[in-house]
Design a protein around this motif. Structure first.
Motif, short mmCIF file in Angstrom:
data_model
loop_
_atom_site.label_atom_id
_atom_site.label_comp_id
_atom_site.label_asym_id
_atom_site.label_seq_id
_atom_site.Cartn_x
_atom_site.Cartn_y
_atom_site.Cartn_z
N TRP A 170 -3.28 -0.94 9.10
CA TRP A 170 -4.56 -0.29 9.35
C TRP A 170 -5.52 -1.18 10.12
O TRP A 170 -6.36 -0.70 10.87
CB TRP A 170 -5.18 0.16 8.03
CG TRP A 170 -5.59 -0.97 7.12
CD1 TRP A 170 -4.83 -1.57 6.17
CD2 TRP A 170 -6.87 -1.62 7.09
NE1 TRP A 170 -5.53 -2.57 5.54
CE2 TRP A 170 -6.79 -2.62 6.08
CE3 TRP A 170 -8.05 -1.47 7.80
CZ2 TRP A 170 -7.86 -3.45 5.79
CZ3 TRP A 170 -9.12 -2.30 7.50
CH2 TRP A 170 -9.02 -3.28 6.50
N THR A 196 -4.55 -0.86 13.70
CA THR A 196 -4.92 0.49 14.12
C THR A 196 -6.42 0.61 14.38
O THR A 196 -6.85 1.19 15.38
CB THR A 196 -4.50 1.51 13.05
OG1 THR A 196 -3.09 1.39 12.80
CG2 THR A 196 -4.82 2.92 13.49
N GLY A 235 0.74 5.91 19.34
CA GLY A 235 -0.45 5.21 19.81
C GLY A 235 -0.75 5.45 21.27
O GLY A 235 -1.92 5.61 21.66
N PHE A 252 2.68 0.78 18.58
CA PHE A 252 2.69 2.06 17.86
C PHE A 252 3.55 3.12 18.53
O PHE A 252 3.60 4.24 18.05
CB PHE A 252 1.26 2.59 17.71
CG PHE A 252 0.35 1.65 16.97
CD1 PHE A 252 0.34 1.63 15.58
CD2 PHE A 252 -0.48 0.78 17.66
CE1 PHE A 252 -0.50 0.77 14.89
CE2 PHE A 252 -1.32 -0.10 16.97
CZ PHE A 252 -1.33 -0.10 15.59
#
Length: 337
Positions: free
Chosen positions: A193, A196, A236, A232
């Motif tokens: 996270w 991210t 992503g 990702f």
């Protein structure tokens, strides 16, 4: 048993109707969002990215060919929202439905996988789903407008080109995002996270600066896109590419940033080259990385299975409490005994 079958047959038309309305709503909403930002080329108004084509293809890939009436219904509502429809609305509906349906049929024939985990899947989406299939929708729609007298035949090719590119960009930028969302695990895992969050913040800061800067700094988006693809993969890179395309479209329609002082044709050309390069980078780089990762995992799994098999065979050849011979002389002595 007959009563159960009868109930299922009664529910099936209702299910199809609900599915068609849901597809039509999504198609209409996407079209209205796309029409918020328009460009004028040769006196005709266009949206640089027509997201409805991406929504239509994603629905076909997920729900199957039975959802095509919803696409036609959504296109009808969209035409109705722009004015009173005439006889040419039939041709517009045919073109709007035929393009995504042709894309679906060609992708299915090519063995396309919706997870986009192979390079061939990315190439198929680019060349079959976007560039080839959208020729059908653009040609039918523009020919319909010419035959209806709403478009001068002398402006056919410039308008056809921007129509085709807008439809193709909708497939390249919107379809991957929808396929990622529909194929994702919910709730998503937040093991990374922090990274991210860093990617989201970086995109929120860097992309508006790159698209709105008068220094023509659109190239600053690509390191961010590569980072998203490497870490990702498509989950992503596809949203990042879509966000960058939206911000670039806003800058282009406002005539600011890298699009300052350009003619309408130059703005359309520069914007679509940027959008196309974004989509290709996101799709193909993510597909290559995913394919290599899957290959590595397959090799590791095969090595693990081989190691387990060798261990199993070794356990059978040498019973417990009896050590295996270490060299040729020990082996011969063992044989003599």
């Amino acid at each position: 048993m007959a009563a159960v079958v009868g109930i299922q047959e009664q529910r099936r038309p209702l299910g199809y109707a609900v599915q068609a309305l849901a597809v039509a709503t999504c198609y209409y909403a996407a079209g209205r969002l796309g029409l918020l930002r328009r460009l004028t080329v040769e006196g005709a108004v266009f949206t640089p990215v027509y997201p409805s084509t991406g929504v239509a293809l994603a629905c076909l890939l997920v729900l199957g060919l039975n959802c095509w009436p919803g696409i036609a219904l959504g296109a009808f509502f969209l035409v109705l929202s722009l004015g009173t429809p005439g006889p040419d609305v039939v041709g517009i509906l045919v073109g709007s439905s035929a393009g995504p349906v042709c894309a679906y049929l060609m992708l299915r024939r090519a063995g396309f996988r919706t997870d986009l985990g192979r390079l061939r899947d990315g190439l198929c989406l680019v060349f079959l789903g976007a560039l080839a299939a959208m020729l059908v929708s653009a040609t039918v729609d523009v020919v319909t407008l010419v035959c209806a007298g709403k478009l001068d035949a002398a402006r056919f090719w410039p308008i056809w080109l921007v129509w085709w590119v807008g439809d193709a960009m909708g497939v390249l930028l919107v379809t991957p995002v929808l396929l990622v969302l529909l194929g994702a695990r919910w709730p998503p895992r937040l093991s990374r996270w922090k990274e991210t969050l860093a990617l989201v913040v970086g995109a929120a800061v860097l992309v508006p600066v790159a698209t709105g800067s008068a220094l023509s700094a659109l190239f600053l988006v690509y390191p961010l896109l590569i980072w998203a693809a490497l870490r990702f993969r498509l989950a992503g890179s596809a949203p990042c590419a879509l966000f960058a395309s939206v911000m670039a479209t806003i800058a282009a329609t406002d005539g600011v940033g890298a699009f300052t002082g350009l003619s309408h044709v130059e703005v359309m050309l520069k914007l679509q080259l940027f959008n196309g390069s974004l989509a290709l980078t996101a799709l193909l780089l993510s597909a290559v990385i995913t394919e290599q990762r899957n290959t590595r995992l397959s090799v590791e799994e095969a090595c693990q299975e081989l190691a387990e098999a060798l261990e199993h065979l070794s356990a059978h050849d040498h019973p417990a409490g009896r050590a295996p011979p270490q060299d040729g002389q020990a082996r011969r002595a063992e044989d003599e005994r």
